[in-house]
Design an enzyme around this catalytic site. Sequence first.
Site, PDB file in Angstrom:
ATOM      1  N   LYS A   9       0.842  -1.204   0.000  1.00  0.00           N
ATOM      2  CA  LYS A   9       0.000   0.000   0.000  1.00  0.00           C
ATOM      3  C   LYS A   9       0.881   1.260   0.000  1.00  0.00           C
ATOM      4  O   LYS A   9       0.367   2.380  -0.014  1.00  0.00           O
ATOM      5  CB  LYS A   9      -0.870   0.045   1.268  1.00  0.00           C
ATOM      6  CG  LYS A   9      -1.711  -1.183   1.492  1.00  0.00           C
ATOM      7  CD  LYS A   9      -2.955  -1.168   0.629  1.00  0.00           C
ATOM      8  CE  LYS A   9      -3.846  -2.348   0.949  1.00  0.00           C
ATOM      9  NZ  LYS A   9      -4.368  -3.017  -0.225  1.00  0.00           N
ATOM     10  N   THR A  41      10.838  -3.735   2.664  1.00  0.00           N
ATOM     11  CA  THR A  41       9.946  -4.661   3.350  1.00  0.00           C
ATOM     12  C   THR A  41      10.454  -6.097   3.155  1.00  0.00           C
ATOM     13  O   THR A  41      11.535  -6.303   2.582  1.00  0.00           O
ATOM     14  CB  THR A  41       8.474  -4.416   2.913  1.00  0.00           C
ATOM     15  OG1 THR A  41       7.631  -5.230   3.714  1.00  0.00           O
ATOM     16  CG2 THR A  41       8.240  -4.710   1.449  1.00  0.00           C
ATOM     17  N   LYS A  92      14.770  -6.616   5.006  1.00  0.00           N
ATOM     18  CA  LYS A  92      15.100  -5.636   6.049  1.00  0.00           C
ATOM     19  C   LYS A  92      16.491  -5.840   6.661  1.00  0.00           C
ATOM     20  O   LYS A  92      17.124  -4.866   7.065  1.00  0.00           O
ATOM     21  CB  LYS A  92      14.028  -5.657   7.147  1.00  0.00           C
ATOM     22  CG  LYS A  92      12.707  -5.079   6.675  1.00  0.00           C
ATOM     23  CD  LYS A  92      11.687  -5.006   7.791  1.00  0.00           C
ATOM     24  CE  LYS A  92      10.377  -4.437   7.254  1.00  0.00           C
ATOM     25  NZ  LYS A  92       9.402  -4.185   8.293  1.00  0.00           N
ATOM     26  N   ASP A 130       9.253   1.427  11.999  1.00  0.00           N
ATOM     27  CA  ASP A 130       8.135   0.531  12.337  1.00  0.00           C
ATOM     28  C   ASP A 130       7.698   0.721  13.790  1.00  0.00           C
ATOM     29  O   ASP A 130       6.517   0.865  14.082  1.00  0.00           O
ATOM     30  CB  ASP A 130       8.538  -0.927  12.111  1.00  0.00           C
ATOM     31  CG  ASP A 130       8.583  -1.295  10.637  1.00  0.00           C
ATOM     32  OD1 ASP A 130       7.864  -0.657   9.850  1.00  0.00           O
ATOM     33  OD2 ASP A 130       9.330  -2.220  10.275  1.00  0.00           O
ATOM     34  N   GLY A 163       5.585 -12.366  21.275  1.00  0.00           N
ATOM     35  CA  GLY A 163       6.482 -12.545  20.133  1.00  0.00           C
ATOM     36  C   GLY A 163       7.838 -11.943  20.453  1.00  0.00           C
ATOM     37  O   GLY A 163       7.923 -10.983  21.233  1.00  0.00           O
ATOM     38  N   GLY A 200      10.382 -11.814  17.724  1.00  0.00           N
ATOM     39  CA  GLY A 200      11.067 -11.748  16.434  1.00  0.00           C
ATOM     40  C   GLY A 200      11.377 -10.299  16.080  1.00  0.00           C
ATOM     41  O   GLY A 200      11.407  -9.420  16.948  1.00  0.00           O
ATOM     42  N   ARG A 257       6.845 -17.974  22.639  1.00  0.00           N
ATOM     43  CA  ARG A 257       6.748 -19.439  22.627  1.00  0.00           C
ATOM     44  C   ARG A 257       8.111 -20.046  22.978  1.00  0.00           C
ATOM     45  O   ARG A 257       8.202 -20.915  23.821  1.00  0.00           O
ATOM     46  CB  ARG A 257       6.310 -19.849  21.219  1.00  0.00           C
ATOM     47  CG  ARG A 257       5.972 -21.271  21.019  1.00  0.00           C
ATOM     48  CD  ARG A 257       5.367 -21.451  19.650  1.00  0.00           C
ATOM     49  NE  ARG A 257       6.253 -20.995  18.574  1.00  0.00           N
ATOM     50  CZ  ARG A 257       5.938 -21.030  17.286  1.00  0.00           C
ATOM     51  NH1 ARG A 257       4.770 -21.475  16.903  1.00  0.00           N
ATOM     52  NH2 ARG A 257       6.790 -20.601  16.382  1.00  0.00           N
TER      53      ARG A 257
END
Length: 273
Positions: free
Chosen positions: A16, A62, A66, A102, A127, A129, A152
């Site tokens: 987008k 993206t 990255k 971000d 998370g 990551g 996790r």
Amino acid sequence: MTDKYAVIGNPIGHTKSPMIHGSFAEATGQDIDYRAIEGSLDRFAEDVHAFREAGGRGMNVTAPFKLQAYALATERLERAELAGATNALKFEGDRIVADNFDGVGLANDIQRNLGFPLEGARMLVIGAGGAARGALLPFLSQRPEAVVLANRTETKAIELAKQFATHGRVQGCGYDDLAGERFDIVINATSASLKGELPPLPAETLREAGLAYELAYGKGLTPFLRLARDAGVPKLADGVGMLVEQAAEAFLWWRGVRPDTRGVIDRMTIPLA
Ligand code: ATR
């Protein structure tokens, strides 16, 4: 002369960014041309250099580039350094400067658009990551009461929290350790929603939360948001605001003008129900 910008990724068809930057340029009277480039998986550096040589002034980066963009940069700003990744490059002569918007885009969306102050908040980020890593510095700089990072693979959360310990109160743990804990803001920074999966988050952690935020955009009521809704969380959000806010930060960095984001977010919002 029209200045050239682009977003590079692979695949890139869904992006987008040209629409968002095109709207910003129109609203602020900036003469830019912003397009999408599908980067080749094994020749990313060549694609970036070709764009620079053709007069490119900056790029959004993206998935899956990255980390490669970070490695390619000749200078890295602190946010990019701590995130270990970049989502925006600026070309100045021989210099390739890398930043990462971000996390700040997410923090701006939560505070300015959704109206939840981070200062003093008890935050749960699930998370550990790249998405969670990128959010930690912008979150901690707003002085929340605590940021708990649950993953996790527990060791990854503990390790990541350790790396940010000098920036504020952050603690890593596994999902089992969350029993009995309550948070004001809960953020899903896992990639579970992209696969339609539900992270093993105890529902009670959501019981007093004012906001549940899904980083993924355009996936509707994901299993995480459904869990939050059923737990009675009054405000549910997906990553549309983060996407537009990070774009606004990049636009400001490149052009020196801060675009208004409200209209673009409103136009892009897909109802969650
Ligand atoms: P990103 O850059 O989007 O953060 P990533 O670096 O691959 O992507 O990280 C994905 C994150 O989502 C990880 O924290 C992963 O947990 P593990 O470290 O244990 O692998 C998490 N994740 C992915 N699918 C999940 C699931 N079904 N339940 C819980 N966590 C999940």
